[in-house]
Design a protein around this motif. Structure first.
Motif, PDB file in Angstrom:
ATOM      1  N   UNK A 179      -3.642  11.067  -5.350  1.00 22.78           N
ATOM      2  CA  UNK A 179      -4.918  10.515  -4.890  1.00 22.78           C
ATOM      3  C   UNK A 179      -4.747   9.829  -3.540  1.00 22.78           C
ATOM      4  N   UNK A 180      -5.859   9.685  -2.854  1.00 26.09           N
ATOM      5  CA  UNK A 180      -5.868   8.913  -1.598  1.00 26.09           C
ATOM      6  C   UNK A 180      -6.182   7.463  -1.946  1.00 26.09           C
ATOM      7  N   UNK A 181      -5.251   6.569  -1.640  1.00 31.35           N
ATOM      8  CA  UNK A 181      -5.370   5.170  -2.055  1.00 31.35           C
ATOM      9  C   UNK A 181      -5.976   4.305  -0.957  1.00 31.35           C
ATOM     10  N   UNK A 182      -6.888   3.435  -1.367  1.00 33.67           N
ATOM     11  CA  UNK A 182      -7.401   2.389  -0.474  1.00 33.67           C
ATOM     12  C   UNK A 182      -7.199   1.054  -1.181  1.00 33.67           C
ATOM     13  N   UNK A 183      -6.413   0.186  -0.562  1.00 34.51           N
ATOM     14  CA  UNK A 183      -6.082  -1.113  -1.137  1.00 34.51           C
ATOM     15  C   UNK A 183      -6.741  -2.213  -0.319  1.00 34.51           C
ATOM     16  N   UNK A 184      -7.480  -3.084  -0.993  1.00 38.08           N
ATOM     17  CA  UNK A 184      -8.195  -4.143  -0.270  1.00 38.08           C
ATOM     18  C   UNK A 184      -8.017  -5.483  -0.981  1.00 38.08           C
ATOM     19  N   UNK A 185      -7.768  -6.526  -0.190  1.00 39.30           N
ATOM     20  CA  UNK A 185      -7.662  -7.873  -0.741  1.00 39.30           C
ATOM     21  C   UNK A 185      -9.020  -8.563  -0.644  1.00 39.30           C
TER      22      UNK A 185
ATOM     23  N   UNK B 139       0.835  -1.209   0.000  1.00 40.33           N
ATOM     24  CA  UNK B 139       0.000   0.000   0.000  1.00 40.33           C
ATOM     25  C   UNK B 139       0.861   1.247   0.000  1.00 40.33           C
ATOM     26  N   UNK B 140       1.904   1.233   0.807  1.00 39.13           N
ATOM     27  CA  UNK B 140       2.786   2.403   0.891  1.00 39.13           C
ATOM     28  C   UNK B 140       3.513   2.652  -0.433  1.00 39.13           C
ATOM     29  N   UNK B 141       3.988   1.565  -1.056  1.00 39.90           N
ATOM     30  CA  UNK B 141       4.722   1.707  -2.313  1.00 39.90           C
ATOM     31  C   UNK B 141       3.822   2.239  -3.422  1.00 39.90           C
ATOM     32  N   UNK B 142       2.597   1.707  -3.509  1.00 33.73           N
ATOM     33  CA  UNK B 142       1.680   2.159  -4.570  1.00 33.73           C
ATOM     34  C   UNK B 142       1.249   3.604  -4.321  1.00 33.73           C
ATOM     35  N   UNK B 143       1.082   3.961  -3.052  1.00 39.60           N
ATOM     36  CA  UNK B 143       0.697   5.339  -2.724  1.00 39.60           C
ATOM     37  C   UNK B 143       1.778   6.326  -3.172  1.00 39.60           C
ATOM     38  N   UNK B 144       3.043   5.903  -3.073  1.00 44.58           N
ATOM     39  CA  UNK B 144       4.138   6.761  -3.532  1.00 44.58           C
ATOM     40  C   UNK B 144       4.096   6.934  -5.054  1.00 44.58           C
ATOM     41  N   UNK B 145       3.651   5.879  -5.753  1.00 44.39           N
ATOM     42  CA  UNK B 145       3.534   5.951  -7.212  1.00 44.39           C
ATOM     43  C   UNK B 145       2.406   6.888  -7.634  1.00 44.39           C
ATOM     44  N   UNK B 146       1.342   6.899  -6.852  1.00 44.76           N
ATOM     45  CA  UNK B 146       0.145   7.678  -7.187  1.00 44.76           C
ATOM     46  C   UNK B 146      -0.054   8.759  -6.125  1.00 44.76           C
TER      47      UNK B 146
END
Length: 330
Positions: free
Chosen positions: A145-151, A135-142
């Motif tokens: 936006x505010x990212x919400x990652x769910x499995x 989640x942290x790595x993808x948030x740095x890429x984007x």
């Protein structure tokens, strides 16, 4: 006092229904697009129900509809759809570069204002990774936006991905008409006397097929009036032991000593019991007498059996479900 206009909306074509208060917009009708505020931010939804009776719902309060969707909202949604595909490709590349290619990006959805991104991923339970770090790595890429990652689980993933069903249907049930998943157990297959071979009861998601529940309640109700397996019963041909039950036909297959297995309806068994108790019974009709009171050997292929569509579907040596039973359910 103004009466509330409660409507039901769906965010997907085949998705769960959510309820909102549209009292400010009484002219809304089924099929109209609206903008609503959810935990994911502003979203575009389609009305599936209107003027719902609040007493039929389990909720006491409802969020208000923000507004009917304007042409600008619809264009914004299309633009975001293109951006979502690009974002999914970025995230897939991240997983590949970090040796996590087994993790699937199922969907990525922006809120209508573009400020929030909701990403769903799926992976086998054997894959170990730190979702917090991902989640942290993808948030740095984007960053914008505010990212919400769910499995999500395999059933939810199969619904979103779509495709052919395990039974051969062009579109699997979950993607075609199931708006919610129900609990499925192996007991449902056993109750319906379906083969427990994994390929017969497992869906494309790798879990038990949803269609196992379609006729389950009917089978449970039908079984209540039938004798259980291994129970001794009295038949018109003598006493025997029940070796198989046929719930939907209200019949049983009884193994009679020195005769073998024979099929009887509950009417046959009840008649035999009354005769044994010395009670008066009505004489059999000419048709029933001709066919032996519908008594037949399950594996016979005479004219009586082939003319009975239900009878062709069962055999004591072949369990129900070993052929493609799913085609009937769907």
């Amino acid at each position: 006092m103004t009466q509330n206009n409660i409507i039901g909306v769906q965010f997907e074509e085949v998705g769960k229904i959510y309820y909102f208060d549209a009292s400010r917009y009484p002219d809304l009708k089924v099929g109209d697009p609206v903008v609503v505020r959810t935990s994911r931010g502003l979203q575009l939804a389609t009305i599936s129900q209107v003027r719902i009776d609040v007493d039929d719902l389990e909720f006491n309060s409802f969020k208000s509809v923000e507004r009917p969707a304007s042409p600008r909202d619809l264009l914004q949604r299309k633009a975001l759809s293109i951006q979502e595909e690009e974002t999914k490709e970025q995230i897939r590349n991240y997983f590949i570069e970090n040796n996590l290619s087994a993790v699937k990006v199922v969907s990525a959805e922006y809120s209508l204002d573009g400020n929030r991104l909701f990403v769903l991923i799926n992976s086998e339970s054997s894959i170990n990774y730190n979702i917090k770090r991902v989640h942290q790595d993808i948030q740095k890429m984007l960053k914008d936006v505010q990212l919400e990652l769910r499995q999500i689980g395999p059933r939810d993933a199969a619904k979103l991905i779509g495709g052919m069903g395990a039974c051969g249907m062009e579109t699997r049930c979950c993607a075609k008409f199931l708006t919610e998943f129900s609990s499925i157990s192996i007991r449902m297959a056993k109750t319906q006397d379906i083969s427990l071979t994994p390929s017969e009861i497992t869906g494309m998601c790798g879990r038990l097929r949803c269609c196992l529940m379609y006729e389950y309640d009917q089978y449970v109700e039908a079984i209540k009036s039938l004798p259980k397996r291994k129970r001794k019963v009295l038949t018109p041909m003598g006493e025997g032991r029940v070796v198989q039950i046929l719930p939907l036909r209200q019949s049983v297959i009884v193994d009679i000593p020195e005769i073998g297995p024979r099929q009887f309806t509950m009417e046959d068994l009840d008649r035999a019991e009354k005769i044994a108790r010395g009670e008066a019974v009505e004489p059999l009709s000419d048709e029933k007498t001709k066919h032996g009171g519908q008594i037949s050997r399950p594996d016979d292929n005479d004219g009586t059996q082939t003319s009975n569509k239900e009878g062709d579907q069962h055999s004591p040596r072949k369990r129900r479900g070993q052929s493609s039973r799913r085609s009937k359910d769907n």
